[in-house]
Design a protein around this motif. Structure first.
Motif, mmCIF file in Angstrom:
data_model
loop_
_atom_site.group_PDB
_atom_site.id
_atom_site.type_symbol
_atom_site.label_atom_id
_atom_site.label_comp_id
_atom_site.label_asym_id
_atom_site.label_seq_id
_atom_site.Cartn_x
_atom_site.Cartn_y
_atom_site.Cartn_z
ATOM 1 N N ALA A 1 0.942 -1.227 -0.004
ATOM 2 C CA ALA A 1 0.013 -0.029 -0.094
ATOM 3 C C ALA A 1 0.666 1.110 0.123
ATOM 4 C CB ALA A 1 -0.793 -0.007 1.147
ATOM 5 N N TYR A 2 0.389 2.217 -0.390
ATOM 6 C CA TYR A 2 1.081 3.540 -0.257
ATOM 7 C C TYR A 2 0.337 4.527 0.474
ATOM 8 C CZ TYR A 2 3.165 1.254 -4.445
ATOM 9 O OH TYR A 2 3.835 0.402 -5.087
ATOM 10 N N HIS A 3 1.112 5.446 1.183
ATOM 11 C CA HIS A 3 0.674 6.615 2.008
ATOM 12 C C HIS A 3 1.711 7.710 1.971
ATOM 13 C CE1 HIS A 3 -0.976 8.477 5.397
ATOM 14 N NE2 HIS A 3 0.057 8.286 6.080
ATOM 15 N N LYS A 4 0.971 8.671 1.604
ATOM 16 C CA LYS A 4 2.072 9.857 1.407
ATOM 17 C C LYS A 4 3.381 9.611 0.582
ATOM 18 C CE LYS A 4 0.436 12.069 5.818
ATOM 19 N NZ LYS A 4 0.746 12.636 7.132
ATOM 20 N N ASN A 5 4.513 9.593 1.048
ATOM 21 C CA ASN A 5 5.647 9.374 0.378
ATOM 22 C C ASN A 5 6.125 7.940 0.476
ATOM 23 O OD1 ASN A 5 5.613 11.742 -0.991
ATOM 24 N ND2 ASN A 5 6.709 13.013 0.949
ATOM 25 N N ASN B 1 -6.525 6.132 12.118
ATOM 26 C CA ASN B 1 -5.626 5.643 13.395
ATOM 27 C C ASN B 1 -4.194 4.949 13.052
ATOM 28 O OD1 ASN B 1 -7.142 7.140 15.396
ATOM 29 N ND2 ASN B 1 -8.472 5.376 15.515
ATOM 30 N N ILE B 2 -4.474 4.076 11.978
ATOM 31 C CA ILE B 2 -3.430 3.187 11.739
ATOM 32 C C ILE B 2 -2.458 4.006 10.929
ATOM 33 C CG2 ILE B 2 -2.753 1.583 10.023
ATOM 34 C CD1 ILE B 2 -5.162 -0.264 10.848
ATOM 35 N N PHE B 3 -2.807 5.019 10.120
ATOM 36 C CA PHE B 3 -2.146 5.823 9.255
ATOM 37 C C PHE B 3 -1.169 6.753 10.215
ATOM 38 C CE2 PHE B 3 -4.320 4.688 5.376
ATOM 39 C CZ PHE B 3 -3.590 4.053 4.880
ATOM 40 N N LEU C 1 1.321 4.884 11.769
ATOM 41 C CA LEU C 1 2.312 4.696 11.013
ATOM 42 C C LEU C 1 3.396 5.947 10.852
ATOM 43 C CD1 LEU C 1 1.065 2.721 8.077
ATOM 44 C CD2 LEU C 1 2.915 2.088 9.670
ATOM 45 N N ASP C 2 2.752 7.138 10.709
ATOM 46 C CA ASP C 2 3.321 8.244 10.634
ATOM 47 C C ASP C 2 4.471 8.496 11.810
ATOM 48 O OD1 ASP C 2 2.280 9.120 8.089
ATOM 49 O OD2 ASP C 2 0.783 10.074 8.901
ATOM 50 N N GLU C 3 3.778 8.165 12.865
ATOM 51 C CA GLU C 3 4.633 8.340 14.100
ATOM 52 C C GLU C 3 5.650 7.570 14.055
ATOM 53 O OE1 GLU C 3 2.273 7.293 17.456
ATOM 54 O OE2 GLU C 3 0.874 9.493 17.305
ATOM 55 N N ILE D 1 7.191 6.158 11.544
ATOM 56 C CA ILE D 1 8.164 6.465 10.535
ATOM 57 C C ILE D 1 9.069 7.773 10.729
ATOM 58 C CG2 ILE D 1 8.223 7.474 8.140
ATOM 59 C CD1 ILE D 1 5.522 5.912 7.310
ATOM 60 N N GLN D 2 8.392 8.458 11.563
ATOM 61 C CA GLN D 2 9.320 9.631 11.989
ATOM 62 C C GLN D 2 10.132 9.177 12.952
ATOM 63 O OE1 GLN D 2 6.857 12.894 13.716
ATOM 64 N NE2 GLN D 2 8.696 14.113 14.155
ATOM 65 N N GLN D 3 9.954 8.566 13.904
ATOM 66 C CA GLN D 3 10.945 7.815 14.933
ATOM 67 C C GLN D 3 11.994 6.853 14.434
ATOM 68 O OE1 GLN D 3 8.650 5.865 18.023
ATOM 69 N NE2 GLN D 3 7.290 7.631 18.533
ATOM 70 N N GLN D 4 11.496 6.279 13.615
ATOM 71 C CA GLN D 4 12.566 5.120 12.611
ATOM 72 C C GLN D 4 13.550 5.915 11.870
ATOM 73 O OE1 GLN D 4 12.804 2.238 14.065
ATOM 74 N NE2 GLN D 4 11.039 2.426 15.201
#
Length: 355
Positions: free
Chosen positions: A2-6, A161-163, A166-168, A170-173
Motif C-alpha cells: 500500500a502507499y501512504h504519502k511518500n 488511526n493506523i496511518f 505509521l506516521d509516528e 516512520i518519524q521515529q525510525q
C-alpha cells in the motif's frame, strides 16, 4: 503493498494465530516474533476481550526479541478488538494496562523493561462493533441478519488511526535510520529475522508463556549446577584412576598393554560415569519435587545424562591418547635397550677378532 504519502507500506499477514490447523505454541510464537522483529506497527486483530492467550504470545515474543538482540526497531502494538457491544475505551485500557503489568511481572527474570522493547500504551487500542446484527422479524417470525451502519464508519476511523500510528513510527525510525530503503534490504531483513528465530530453537519457543519459560529456566539452572558438580568430580576421580591404571600396565608388552589398558579403562570409566549419572538424576528429582515443576521436569532431566557423558567421552579421548603416548615411549625405550645390547655384542665380537 500500500502507499501512504511518500511511503511504501508492506503489509504482512500471519493468516491467524491460535488456529486449529497450526495447533501448538511453537508456530504461534514464531509468527508473532517474526512480526514484531520485522514491523514498525503490529496490528493484533482479536475477537472479544484481551485474553491470556494474547498476553502469552506477546510475552514469548518479548523473550525471543531479547534473546536474539541487535534489533533496534521498537514495534508499536495496536490492539483491534472486534465484536464489541460495550465500547467503553476506559474499561479496555485498564485491561491493556493489566496485561502490560502481568508481562512485566512474569518477565521479571528477563531483567528488562517492556517499555524499552515494545510500544504498548493504554491508548493503543481500538474497539470495533460487529459488522452484522440479527433479530427476529415479528411479522414473519424468522431470523434476519443485516450489515450495520456503524461498522464501516468505525473501520474508516481505524484506518485513520493506523496511518497516524505509521506516521509516528516512520518519524521515529527515520531518526534512528531503521527504515527499509529498498526491497532488497527488506528481503534480507526478513530472511535474516527468520533465520534468527529458527536458530533460537524450538525448545525455547515451545513454551506457552513466560511463566512456563521461567519454570523451565529454573529447572535448567538446577540441572546445570548438578551437572557441573558431577562432571567436575567425575573428571577428577576418573583421571586419577586412569593414570594409576597406566602405571600398573606398564610392565606388559606394547600390544597387550594397549588392548588390555584401553579395554579396562573404558569399562572403568563407563561404570563410574553411570554411577555419577544416577546420582545426578536422583539429586535433580529430589530438588524439584514441587508440583509446578512436574510438567517440565522430564524434558530437562533427559539432558542430564548426555551432558555428563560428554565428560566421559572427553576423558576417554584423553586416556586413549595417553595410552598411545605411553606405548610410543615404551617402544622407544625398548628399542634403545636393544640397540645398546646390539652395540655391546658387536663390540665384544670386534674385541674377540682382534685377539
Amino acid at each position: 503493498i500500500a502507499y501512504h504519502k511518500n511511503s511504501t507500506i508492506i503489509i504482512c499477514d500471519t493468516e491467524g494465530l491460535m488456529s486449529l490447523e497450526e495447533s501448538g505454541s511453537l508456530f504461534d510464537n514464531q509468527m508473532i516474533t517474526m512480526a514484531i522483529l520485522s514491523s514498525n506497527l503490529v496490528i493484533i486483530n482479536h475477537k472479544g476481550e484481551l485474553s491470556s492467550n494474547v498476553e502469552d504470545l506477546i510475552g514469548m515474543s518479548l523473550y525471543a526479541k531479547i534473546q536474539i538482540g541487535g534489533t533496534p526497531v521498537k514495534s508499536k502494538l495496536l490492539f483491534v478488538l472486534r465484536d464489541q457491544t460495550n465500547r467503553d475505551l476506559k474499561i479496555f485500557s485498564q485491561q491493556l494496562n493489566k496485561l502490560k503489568d502481568n508481562l512485566q511481572e512474569k518477565g521479571s527474570f528477563l531483567k528488562v523493561s517492556i517499555d524499552e522493547e515494545l510500544d504498548i500504551k493504554s491508548d493503543n487500542i481500538r474497539l470495533l462493533p460487529s459488522a452484522f446484527t440479527e433479530d427476529i422479524n415479528p411479522d414473519y417470525n424468522i431470523e434476519q441478519r443485516w450489515r450495520t451502519q456503524t461498522f464501516p464508519i468505525e473501520i474508516n476511523n481505524l484506518r485513520t488511526n493506523i496511518f497516524l500510528s505509521l506516521d509516528e513510527q516512520i518519524q521515529q525510525q527515520s531518526q534512528q535510520k531503521c527504515l527499509c530503503k529498498t526491497f532488497d534490504y527488506l528481503y534480507n531483513k526478513l530472511t535474516n529475522n527468520w533465520k534468527l528465530i529458527d536458530d533460537l530453537g524450538g525448545s525455547l519457543l515451545e513454551c506457552k508463556n513466560l511463566y512456563a519459560l521461567s519454570i523451565q529456566n529454573d529447572l535448567k539452572e538446577i540441572a546445570q549446577k548438578i551437572i557441573a558438580e558431577k562432571s567436575k568430580t567425575l573428571y577428577s576421580q576418573c583421571k586419577d584412576l586412569l593414570d594409576n591404571e597406566l602405571q600398573k600396565q606398564n610392565e606388559l608388552s606394547p600390544v597387550i598393554y594397549m588392548k588390555s589398558t584401553i579395554d579396562y579403562g573404558t569399562k572403568l570409566l563407563n561404570d563410574q560415569t553411570t554411577i555419577f549419572v544416577h546420582e545426578a538424576i536422583d539429586e535433580f528429582i529430589s530438588q524439584t519435587q514441587q508440583s509446578y515443576y512436574a510438567r517440565t521436569r522430564t524434558s530437562v532431566q533427559n539432558n542430564i545424562e548426555p551432558s555428563i557423558r560428554n565428560t566421559q567421552n572427553y576423558l576417554q579421548q584423553l586416556f586413549v591418547e595417553d595410552v598411545y603416548r605411553a606405548i610410543q615411549k615404551k617402544m622407544a625405550i625398548d628399542f634403545e635397550k636393544k640397540l645398546s645390547k646390539l652395540a655391546k655384542r658387536l663390540t665384544k665380537i670386534k674385541d674377540n677378532e682382534q685377539q
